[in-house]
Motif scaffolding. Structure first.
Motif, PDB file in Angstrom:
ATOM      1  N   ALA A 263      -2.513   5.267  -7.501  1.00  0.00           N
ATOM      2  CA  ALA A 263      -2.380   4.104  -6.468  1.00  0.00           C
ATOM      3  C   ALA A 263      -1.296   4.052  -5.698  1.00  0.00           C
ATOM      4  CB  ALA A 263      -2.687   2.804  -7.090  1.00  0.00           C
ATOM      5  N   GLN A 264      -1.639   4.018  -4.293  1.00  0.00           N
ATOM      6  CA  GLN A 264      -0.575   4.080  -3.328  1.00  0.00           C
ATOM      7  C   GLN A 264      -0.647   2.794  -2.431  1.00  0.00           C
ATOM      8  OE1 GLN A 264      -1.849   8.045  -1.722  1.00  0.00           O
ATOM      9  NE2 GLN A 264       0.202   8.844  -2.456  1.00  0.00           N
ATOM     10  N   LEU A 265       0.540   2.190  -2.229  1.00  0.00           N
ATOM     11  CA  LEU A 265       0.572   1.000  -1.596  1.00  0.00           C
ATOM     12  C   LEU A 265       1.784   0.997  -0.492  1.00  0.00           C
ATOM     13  CD1 LEU A 265       0.403   0.358  -4.896  1.00  0.00           C
ATOM     14  CD2 LEU A 265      -0.482  -1.768  -3.975  1.00  0.00           C
ATOM     15  N   ARG A 266       1.618   0.547   0.411  1.00  0.00           N
ATOM     16  CA  ARG A 266       2.780   0.246   1.738  1.00  0.00           C
ATOM     17  C   ARG A 266       2.834  -1.148   1.886  1.00  0.00           C
ATOM     18  NH1 ARG A 266       6.094   2.627   4.121  1.00  0.00           N
ATOM     19  NH2 ARG A 266       5.610   4.546   3.625  1.00  0.00           N
ATOM     20  N   ALA A 267       4.188  -1.387   1.752  1.00  0.00           N
ATOM     21  CA  ALA A 267       4.693  -2.753   2.322  1.00  0.00           C
ATOM     22  C   ALA A 267       4.675  -2.944   3.752  1.00  0.00           C
ATOM     23  CB  ALA A 267       6.080  -3.107   1.663  1.00  0.00           C
ATOM     24  N   LYS A 268       4.291  -4.188   4.092  1.00  0.00           N
ATOM     25  CA  LYS A 268       4.559  -4.514   5.556  1.00  0.00           C
ATOM     26  C   LYS A 268       5.977  -4.455   5.767  1.00  0.00           C
ATOM     27  CE  LYS A 268       0.452  -7.335   6.373  1.00  0.00           C
ATOM     28  NZ  LYS A 268      -0.063  -8.732   7.022  1.00  0.00           N
ATOM     29  N   PRO A 269       6.182  -4.199   7.138  1.00  0.00           N
ATOM     30  CA  PRO A 269       7.649  -4.145   7.659  1.00  0.00           C
ATOM     31  C   PRO A 269       8.146  -5.544   7.050  1.00  0.00           C
ATOM     32  CG  PRO A 269       6.785  -3.184   8.950  1.00  0.00           C
ATOM     33  CD  PRO A 269       5.425  -3.409   8.313  1.00  0.00           C
ATOM     34  N   GLY A 270       9.476  -5.538   6.526  1.00  0.00           N
ATOM     35  CA  GLY A 270       9.946  -6.819   6.007  1.00  0.00           C
ATOM     36  C   GLY A 270       9.479  -7.341   4.716  1.00  0.00           C
ATOM     37  N   ARG A 271       8.609  -6.882   4.192  1.00  0.00           N
ATOM     38  CA  ARG A 271       7.898  -7.298   2.863  1.00  0.00           C
ATOM     39  C   ARG A 271       8.114  -6.476   1.610  1.00  0.00           C
ATOM     40  NH1 ARG A 271       7.385 -12.150   2.339  1.00  0.00           N
ATOM     41  NH2 ARG A 271       5.367 -12.312   1.646  1.00  0.00           N
ATOM     42  N   GLU A 272       8.904  -5.504   1.835  1.00  0.00           N
ATOM     43  CA  GLU A 272       9.313  -4.547   0.791  1.00  0.00           C
ATOM     44  C   GLU A 272       9.700  -5.050  -0.581  1.00  0.00           C
ATOM     45  OE1 GLU A 272       9.987  -2.478   4.685  1.00  0.00           O
ATOM     46  OE2 GLU A 272      10.824  -4.361   3.717  1.00  0.00           O
ATOM     47  N   ALA A 273      10.606  -6.114  -0.547  1.00  0.00           N
ATOM     48  CA  ALA A 273      11.202  -6.816  -1.742  1.00  0.00           C
ATOM     49  C   ALA A 273      10.050  -7.760  -2.256  1.00  0.00           C
ATOM     50  CB  ALA A 273      12.327  -7.613  -1.387  1.00  0.00           C
ATOM     51  N   ALA A 274       9.335  -8.373  -1.557  1.00  0.00           N
ATOM     52  CA  ALA A 274       8.213  -9.180  -1.865  1.00  0.00           C
ATOM     53  C   ALA A 274       7.038  -8.593  -2.886  1.00  0.00           C
ATOM     54  CB  ALA A 274       7.740 -10.118  -0.895  1.00  0.00           C
TER      55      ALA A 274
ATOM     56  N   ARG B 289       7.501  -5.480  -3.953  1.00  0.00           N
ATOM     57  CA  ARG B 289       7.920  -4.672  -5.369  1.00  0.00           C
ATOM     58  C   ARG B 289       7.960  -5.894  -6.379  1.00  0.00           C
ATOM     59  NH1 ARG B 289      13.133  -1.151  -5.465  1.00  0.00           N
ATOM     60  NH2 ARG B 289      13.172  -0.809  -7.619  1.00  0.00           N
ATOM     61  N   GLU B 290       8.317  -7.215  -5.895  1.00  0.00           N
ATOM     62  CA  GLU B 290       8.328  -7.983  -6.993  1.00  0.00           C
ATOM     63  C   GLU B 290       7.044  -8.291  -7.491  1.00  0.00           C
ATOM     64  OE1 GLU B 290       8.979 -12.965  -7.041  1.00  0.00           O
ATOM     65  OE2 GLU B 290      10.592 -11.736  -5.954  1.00  0.00           O
ATOM     66  N   ALA B 291       5.874  -8.484  -6.534  1.00  0.00           N
ATOM     67  CA  ALA B 291       4.479  -8.677  -6.906  1.00  0.00           C
ATOM     68  C   ALA B 291       4.130  -7.435  -7.740  1.00  0.00           C
ATOM     69  CB  ALA B 291       3.555  -8.975  -5.877  1.00  0.00           C
ATOM     70  N   LEU B 292       4.377  -6.355  -7.508  1.00  0.00           N
ATOM     71  CA  LEU B 292       3.748  -5.172  -8.502  1.00  0.00           C
ATOM     72  C   LEU B 292       4.547  -5.094  -9.684  1.00  0.00           C
ATOM     73  CD1 LEU B 292       3.776  -2.572  -5.458  1.00  0.00           C
ATOM     74  CD2 LEU B 292       1.993  -3.679  -6.398  1.00  0.00           C
ATOM     75  N   THR B 293       6.009  -5.184  -9.715  1.00  0.00           N
ATOM     76  CA  THR B 293       6.667  -5.301 -10.750  1.00  0.00           C
ATOM     77  C   THR B 293       5.988  -6.252 -11.852  1.00  0.00           C
ATOM     78  OG1 THR B 293       8.386  -4.372  -9.998  1.00  0.00           O
ATOM     79  CG2 THR B 293       8.796  -5.390 -11.923  1.00  0.00           C
ATOM     80  N   ALA B 294       5.541  -7.435 -11.498  1.00  0.00           N
ATOM     81  CA  ALA B 294       4.850  -8.437 -12.307  1.00  0.00           C
ATOM     82  C   ALA B 294       3.778  -8.211 -12.934  1.00  0.00           C
ATOM     83  CB  ALA B 294       4.693  -9.821 -11.523  1.00  0.00           C
ATOM     84  N   LEU B 295       2.946  -7.077 -12.210  1.00  0.00           N
ATOM     85  CA  LEU B 295       1.506  -6.764 -12.882  1.00  0.00           C
ATOM     86  C   LEU B 295       1.794  -5.753 -13.869  1.00  0.00           C
ATOM     87  CD1 LEU B 295      -0.284  -5.480  -9.447  1.00  0.00           C
ATOM     88  CD2 LEU B 295      -0.594  -7.647 -10.876  1.00  0.00           C
ATOM     89  N   VAL B 296       2.817  -5.285 -14.314  1.00  0.00           N
ATOM     90  CA  VAL B 296       3.014  -4.406 -15.286  1.00  0.00           C
ATOM     91  C   VAL B 296       3.078  -4.960 -16.562  1.00  0.00           C
ATOM     92  CG1 VAL B 296       4.797  -2.545 -16.292  1.00  0.00           C
ATOM     93  CG2 VAL B 296       4.565  -2.634 -13.760  1.00  0.00           C
ATOM     94  N   PRO B 297       3.710  -5.923 -16.900  1.00  0.00           N
ATOM     95  CA  PRO B 297       3.718  -6.358 -18.325  1.00  0.00           C
ATOM     96  C   PRO B 297       2.365  -6.954 -18.909  1.00  0.00           C
ATOM     97  CG  PRO B 297       5.582  -7.275 -17.329  1.00  0.00           C
ATOM     98  CD  PRO B 297       4.755  -6.601 -16.338  1.00  0.00           C
ATOM     99  N   PRO B 298       1.380  -7.488 -18.060  1.00  0.00           N
ATOM    100  CA  PRO B 298       0.222  -7.799 -18.481  1.00  0.00           C
ATOM    101  C   PRO B 298      -0.813  -6.583 -18.750  1.00  0.00           C
ATOM    102  CG  PRO B 298       0.372  -8.835 -16.524  1.00  0.00           C
ATOM    103  CD  PRO B 298       1.600  -8.368 -16.715  1.00  0.00           C
TER     104      PRO B 298
END
Length: 101
Positions: free
Chosen positions: A9-20, A22-31
């Motif tokens: 799965a490939q996802l691209r962040a809106k400009p300026g939303r890279e950190a947000a 990244r945080e949202a995607l990282t939160a998907l991993v543990p569950p």
């Protein structure tokens, strides 16, 4: 029994939303790694593009991957992803050919 399914799965962040994103995607991993049938669920970022994210997933079966798409954590992410994503999520469903098991 169904054969394993590999998902890219490939996802691209809106400009300026890279950190947000990244945080949202990282939160998907543990569950997700706790979901039935999840063999691998690895999040990557492109070396030369900090706004380009990629999941490498391996599922025991297509059915278990489909069930994961209906989980609360993934549905919640998708519901709010419009503010984070630049374009659609690109998904490739793959069947491994080699090495054999």
């Amino acid at each position: 029994m169904s054969e394993r399914l590999t998902v890219i799965a490939q996802l691209r962040a809106k400009p300026g939303r890279e950190a947000a994103l990244r945080e949202a995607l990282t939160a998907l991993v543990p569950p997700t790694v706790l979901e039935p049938g999840c063999i691998a669920y690895d999040l990557h970022v492109a070396v030369d593009d900090q706004g380009s994210f990629h999941f490498y997933e391996v599922w025991r079966s297509p059915e278990e991957h489909a069930a994961n798409l209906e989980t609360p954590h993934l549905r919640s992410f998708l519901a709010r992803s419009g503010d984070l994503l630049d374009g659609d999520i690109r998904v490739s469903l793959l069947r491994r050919l080699a090495p054999g098991e």
